[in-house]
Write a protein that holds these residues in place. Structure first.
Motif, mmCIF file in Angstrom:
data_model
loop_
_atom_site.group_PDB
_atom_site.id
_atom_site.type_symbol
_atom_site.label_atom_id
_atom_site.label_comp_id
_atom_site.label_asym_id
_atom_site.label_seq_id
_atom_site.Cartn_x
_atom_site.Cartn_y
_atom_site.Cartn_z
ATOM 1 N N SER A 130 0.609 -1.301 0.190
ATOM 2 C CA SER A 130 -0.197 0.094 -0.241
ATOM 3 C C SER A 130 0.940 1.007 0.109
ATOM 4 C CB SER A 130 -0.540 -0.159 1.605
ATOM 5 O OG SER A 130 -1.894 0.753 0.979
ATOM 6 N N ALA A 156 -0.107 -3.893 -3.791
ATOM 7 C CA ALA A 156 -1.356 -2.929 -4.524
ATOM 8 C C ALA A 156 -1.043 -2.023 -3.625
ATOM 9 C CB ALA A 156 -2.481 -3.489 -3.494
ATOM 10 N N ASP A 220 -8.833 -5.046 -5.649
ATOM 11 C CA ASP A 220 -8.639 -3.562 -4.576
ATOM 12 C C ASP A 220 -9.931 -3.089 -3.906
ATOM 13 O OD1 ASP A 220 -7.376 -1.739 -2.763
ATOM 14 O OD2 ASP A 220 -5.661 -2.689 -3.913
ATOM 15 N N TYR A 226 -8.106 0.094 -9.375
ATOM 16 C CA TYR A 226 -6.783 -0.778 -8.980
ATOM 17 C C TYR A 226 -5.238 -0.724 -9.977
ATOM 18 C CZ TYR A 226 -7.460 -3.896 -12.728
ATOM 19 O OH TYR A 226 -8.227 -4.869 -14.223
ATOM 20 N N HIS A 252 -7.342 -5.675 -0.461
ATOM 21 C CA HIS A 252 -6.486 -4.673 -0.780
ATOM 22 C C HIS A 252 -5.112 -5.298 0.650
ATOM 23 C CE1 HIS A 252 -4.233 -1.064 -0.595
ATOM 24 N NE2 HIS A 252 -3.828 -1.303 0.948
#
Length: 285
Positions: A130, A156, A220, A226, A252
């Motif tokens: 992330s 992600a 996600d 995404y 996610h």
């Protein structure tokens, strides 16, 4: 009795607080200052087959102990020297990764220097989830990290921000987005088209030197769309999880604990092998 609008405002505030910071699970089960299994052995020396230490960078509203419960021991088992840090939060706090992103990148820079000094390695590889897959790009671009990092593997990552499936617009309508952003600056900096992201991505998504590897999931629900995770550049490689394992529905947060993801990380860091093939039904077997 609260009005319908009051209840809606409260629901939206709670949702934005959980999602706008790109971390939809609260890591209360793992104390912030506890290293994940296998990480932060400062006597570890890289091997011939694994010459670069691996630095793990958690996401927003997470911490190293929670984020890397599965990835860290898998890397250690394969013989890597593994390191993880907390950033962007108060010491000992279970919630990390909420502070100003350039400041957090400075914390990462100092940590990488410490890892290089301890291991005497020339470069590190970074694996981030992330915000942790995006924030290191600031370090590479602006803080000299391009000469110290061989690969950046983003799981992600929020490289081009998120509209959070319309929650930002809802929050603005109800007048709560700015309150969340003031409490967690990193949240606002990861909203699509923020000033921070415009500056980060100006002049190109990548810088010469490191290899950038992105793994995205079409499920996600936090980085939306995404495809915002993807990077442009001759040294960037974008992979969609479902293109390789169509039945994998991890989203996610789940992507971090997915055995397919762990195999992808191992393959991505391996100096000898490709990312694929991966046995989707038994990736770690």
């Amino acid at each position: 009795m609260p009005s319908h609008r009051t209840r809606l405002r409260a629901l939206a505030a709670a949702t934005l607080a959980a999602v706008v910071g790109l971390g939809v699970m609260t890591p209360t089960a793992a104390h912030a200052e506890i290293s994940p299994p296998g990480a932060n052995d400062w006597n570890c020396k890289p091997s011939f087959l694994h010459p670069r230490p691996v630095v793990l960078v958690h996401g927003t509203f997470e911490n190293m102990a929670f984020n890397w419960q599965e990835v860290s021991p898998a890397l250690k088992k394969e013989g890597y020297c593994v390191y993880a840090l907390n950033y962007g939060g108060a010491p000992d706090a279970p919630i990390q990764g909420t502070g100003d992103i350039p400041t957090s990148a400075g914390q990462l820079a100092a940590f990488v220097d410490r890892v290089l000094a301890a291991t005497r390695a020339g470069k590190v590889d970074i694996v981030g989830h992330s915000q942790g897959g995006m924030m290191p790009r600031y370090y590479l671009k602006n803080l000299g990290g391009a000469t110290k990092v061989n690969k950046l593997v983003g799981l992600a990552p929020s490289n081009h921000g998120t509209n959070m499936s319309g929650l930002v617009a809802l929050g603005s309508l109800l007048g709560i987005t700015q309150a969340v952003v003031r409490a967690a600056p990193a949240a606002g900096q990861q909203i699509t088209d923020s000033e921070f992201l415009r500056d980060l991505n100006s002049g190109g998504d990548t810088v010469p030197g490191p290899t950038y590897i992105v793994l995205a999931t079409k499920y996600d629900e936090v980085v939306t769309p995404y495809t915002s995770a993807y990077l442009n550049g001759s040294n960037a490689h974008n992979v969609l999880l479902q293109d390789k394992c169509p039945n994998d529905t991890n989203a996610h947060v789940g992507i971090n604990f997915d055995p397919v993801t762990i195999r992808f990380v191992l393959n991505s860091l391996d100096i000898r092998g490709p990312y694929w093939p991966i046995n989707c039904s038994d990736p770690l077997g």
